[in-house]
Design an enzyme around this catalytic site. Sequence first.
Site, mmCIF file in Angstrom:
data_model
loop_
_atom_site.group_PDB
_atom_site.id
_atom_site.type_symbol
_atom_site.label_atom_id
_atom_site.label_comp_id
_atom_site.label_asym_id
_atom_site.label_seq_id
_atom_site.Cartn_x
_atom_site.Cartn_y
_atom_site.Cartn_z
ATOM 1 N N ASP A 7 -41.654 -93.562 36.357
ATOM 2 C CA ASP A 7 -40.416 -93.928 35.683
ATOM 3 C C ASP A 7 -40.222 -92.837 34.633
ATOM 4 O OD1 ASP A 7 -38.171 -95.395 34.778
ATOM 5 O OD2 ASP A 7 -39.397 -96.360 33.235
ATOM 6 N N GLU A 67 -38.124 -92.049 40.050
ATOM 7 C CA GLU A 67 -36.774 -92.607 39.957
ATOM 8 C C GLU A 67 -35.787 -91.512 39.594
ATOM 9 O OE1 GLU A 67 -34.320 -96.085 37.547
ATOM 10 O OE2 GLU A 67 -36.500 -96.060 37.445
ATOM 11 N N ASP A 140 -41.825 -99.803 31.103
ATOM 12 C CA ASP A 140 -41.845 -98.539 31.846
ATOM 13 C C ASP A 140 -42.986 -98.500 32.862
ATOM 14 O OD1 ASP A 140 -39.860 -96.832 29.939
ATOM 15 O OD2 ASP A 140 -41.168 -98.133 28.781
#
Length: 164
Positions: A7, A67, A140
């Site tokens: 992330d 991501e 996260d």
Amino acid sequence: MIILGIDPGIAIMGYGVLEVNGNRYKVLENGVVTTSSKTKTPERLKILYDNLNDIIKQYKPDEFAIEELFFNQNVKTAITVGHARGVQVLCAQVNNLPIYEYTPLQIKQAITGFGRANKKQMQETVTTLLNLSEIPKPDDAADALAVSLTHAFSQRFKEQFRMN
């Protein structure tokens, strides 16, 4: 197969290391790397790179999933986080890892089946799918595990498609 999910972030980079064996998933490690806003950006990028490189050396992932960024407001933040994401992708490339990218919508659909799932739905589903006793903290870290799972599901689907 071992998947390292990221992330991306400059202040907080979440990571999730997932071992996949057929339909079984085992979390090897998950957590965050943080940098201080009081530190200059180039130094923050080096901290992220060095820590990510250590994680890669320790767990020797087979694949790297990250991501894609989505920002609709603060351009300055988007650029800084984009720098961090670039460093994270570079680290994977330097370590010869295949790199896979997923949008937030793809991740939400893969995990919950609903592209507009909220943070709580995502966290609860990740916890259930990975048979964890509690929701990974901070957010996260949970998000990074969702990226890892999304990639695992994607690869399993591709394998099934090839078999048929």
